[in-house]
Design a protein around this motif. Structure first.
Motif, PDB file in Angstrom:
ATOM      1  N   LEU A   1      -6.645  -2.528   7.932  1.00  0.00           N
ATOM      2  CA  LEU A   1      -6.410  -1.421   6.623  1.00  0.00           C
ATOM      3  C   LEU A   1      -6.495  -0.218   6.592  1.00  0.00           C
ATOM      4  CD1 LEU A   1      -9.881  -3.976   5.141  1.00  0.00           C
ATOM      5  CD2 LEU A   1      -6.874  -4.345   4.486  1.00  0.00           C
ATOM      6  N   LEU A   2      -7.024  -0.078   7.733  1.00  0.00           N
ATOM      7  CA  LEU A   2      -6.937   1.734   7.681  1.00  0.00           C
ATOM      8  C   LEU A   2      -5.917   2.197   7.737  1.00  0.00           C
ATOM      9  CD1 LEU A   2     -10.340   2.458   9.206  1.00  0.00           C
ATOM     10  CD2 LEU A   2      -9.450   3.451   6.927  1.00  0.00           C
ATOM     11  N   ARG A   3      -5.228   1.807   9.125  1.00  0.00           N
ATOM     12  CA  ARG A   3      -3.767   1.886   9.029  1.00  0.00           C
ATOM     13  C   ARG A   3      -2.827   1.810   7.688  1.00  0.00           C
ATOM     14  NH1 ARG A   3      -5.736  -1.312  14.453  1.00  0.00           N
ATOM     15  NH2 ARG A   3      -5.707   0.136  15.521  1.00  0.00           N
ATOM     16  N   LYS A   4      -2.876   0.983   7.088  1.00  0.00           N
ATOM     17  CA  LYS A   4      -2.302   1.753   5.564  1.00  0.00           C
ATOM     18  C   LYS A   4      -3.056   1.948   4.623  1.00  0.00           C
ATOM     19  CE  LYS A   4      -1.092  -3.094   5.667  1.00  0.00           C
ATOM     20  NZ  LYS A   4      -0.838  -4.714   5.481  1.00  0.00           N
ATOM     21  N   ARG A   5      -2.331   2.080   3.589  1.00  0.00           N
ATOM     22  CA  ARG A   5      -2.363   3.686   2.718  1.00  0.00           C
ATOM     23  C   ARG A   5      -3.306   2.977   1.878  1.00  0.00           C
ATOM     24  NH1 ARG A   5       2.526   6.485  -0.176  1.00  0.00           N
ATOM     25  NH2 ARG A   5       0.837   7.225  -0.934  1.00  0.00           N
ATOM     26  N   GLN A   6      -4.335   3.624   1.592  1.00  0.00           N
ATOM     27  CA  GLN A   6      -5.585   3.544   1.142  1.00  0.00           C
ATOM     28  C   GLN A   6      -5.776   4.744  -0.487  1.00  0.00           C
ATOM     29  OE1 GLN A   6      -6.608   0.557   1.364  1.00  0.00           O
ATOM     30  NE2 GLN A   6      -5.693  -0.548   2.781  1.00  0.00           N
TER      31      GLN A   6
END
Length: 434
Positions: free
Chosen positions: A163-168
């Motif tokens: 999840l952190l490897r994607k934009r949040q």
């Protein structure tokens, strides 16, 4: 499997053949494994080639689909090799071979599109799900052997990393960094318990990096304190003292600050500095009276707390290292009593065993071999999967005390010495790969 079919495409084909949605597939795998940890999001990532599940999870997927595990394990191994060489790629449904029926392929394409347009951003409910699962493991870690928790913990860590490897959204990213750091700290504790300090330090480094990303002082304090514990158990008390001081400077009031002073007291005692150890114990007692600050690590609970029983165990251990065995016995006995009569989920078998070792050592120094044996028997009888590395280190002073005892010539003392010297502890397993 055709030569052009990837691991993700194979999973998708098996799911479509079973007539399941991704959510239904996750439920089927959870039923096969007896756990409630896999989600639709993870199935989607597996099928899209974004991640590759652990060998354990691959085996459970095979069971849920009614196929031989070897087929999926080979495909997963090939997918891992490809990811290492080329980086992650998103899989697409395979094109039908000429002359082959197209209904299955058409269904796969439709389901793939449905999964693609379904919301995949992190939301508050999903963060609560991850938090609750990590809290469950942190709680179980206190009273359960390390090995059964590894796969679940690694699975949560990998999910959060993904999840952190994607934009949040910023507030979601902050919570995810806390969960990532906390999961790495749990893996650090587990690695240290299993005797792999190098792996533990690598986990702490990652936890510290997560903390720096969001300037999270409680996470940085816990990381420093855990590194201090590793240095202490690795016979580097001076280094441990420096790290304990760093933890004290960062720690918010409450469990984290109490823990930092307790570590400082015990490490000072290992250096033989009685004055510094007593001063740290005094500061720990003062910290016990301070109103606690907000600390989202403590909110996770379990191993991220420092309850009164643990405080008494550390105090007793400090006095034991200073050779003040009557005081050590008093605090260690109180710690054991609290663990035995407190909530089962708060009963730390490791700390309770180490406190019992301090009591046994005090008994030996006072010439009471029989009572020392009574305290040590439950530790010597612990099942293999609960024999953490710290127990072997804790038994060394017991063996030395027996060797120095004028009662060594008695059969009871000789037998006890042999048992402590032959005590076998856990070895560290390899972490499941992504």
């Amino acid at each position: 499997m055709s030569t052009t079919e990837s691991f993700g495409q194979l999973l998708r084909r098996l799911r479509v053949q079973a007539g399941r949605t991704q959510e239904e597939q996750a439920e089927a795998v959870n039923t096969a494994s007896g756990r409630d940890t896999l989600t639709r999001r993870e199935i989607s990532r597996y099928e899209n080639g974004e991640t590759v599940p652990t060998k354990h999870t691959v085996t459970q997927i095979a069971r849920s689909c009614g196929v031989a595990p070897g087929v999926l394990l080979d495909a997963a191994a090939a997918a891992r090799a490809r990811r290492k060489g080329e980086g992650p790629q998103r899989d697409q449904p395979p094109s039908p071979e000429p002359g082959a029926a197209t209904a299955e392929h058409a269904a796969a394409v439709s389901l793939d599109f449905a999964d693609f347009i379904a919301p995949s951003d992190t939301d508050d409910d999903y963060l609560c799900y991850l938090h609750d699962n990590l809290a469950r493991i942190a709680g179980q870690y206190v009273c359960t052997s390390v090995l059964p928790l590894f796969n679940d913990l690694v699975s949560i860590r990998d999910e959060v990393f993904g999840l952190l490897r994607k934009r949040q959204k910023p507030h979601h990213a902050r919570e995810l960094y806390v969960l990532a750091g906390a999961s790495c700290l749990l893996l650090a504790h587990a690695s240290q318990n299993l005797g792999n300090s190098h792996a533990a330090l690598a986990q702490i480094r990652t936890a510290g990096t997560c903390a720096q990303q969001i300037d999270h002082k409680p996470l940085r304090a816990w990381a420093a304190g855990t590194t201090a514990l590793i240095a202490e158990w690795s016979a580097q008390p001076a280094r441990a003292l420096q790290l304990a001081e760093k933890a004290i400077a960062l720690a918010p009031a409450g469990h984290s600050r109490i823990r930092a002073f307790a570590i400082q007291a015990r490490t000072a005692a290992r250096t033989g500095n009685q004055e510094a150890a007593d001063a740290a114990l005094t500061q720990m007692m003062t910290a016990q009276e301070e109103p606690p600050d907000a600390d989202d690590l403590v909110e996770i609970g379990g191993i991220f707390t420092f309850p009164p029983a643990k405080q008494d165990y550390y105090t007793g251990a400090t006095f034991s290292l200073l050779g003040r065995h009557e005081e050590a016995e008093a605090y260690a006995t109180r710690a054991v009593d609290q663990y035995r009569h407190g909530p089962p989920m708060a009963r730390s078998y490791g700390d309770e065993a180490l406190a019992a070792i301090d009591i046994a050592l005090a008994r030996i120094r006072q010439g009471d071999i029989g009572m020392a044996t009574s305290w040590l028997q439950p530790i010597l009888a612990l099942p293999p999967d609960q024999r953490i590395q710290q127990l072997a280190l804790g038994l060394r002073p017991v063996a030395r005390a027996l060797e120095e005892s004028p009662l060594l010539c008695t059969s009871g003392a000789t037998d006890l010495l042999e048992l402590t010297q032959r005590y076998q502890v856990l070895g560290a397993p390899a972490l499941p790969s992504q």
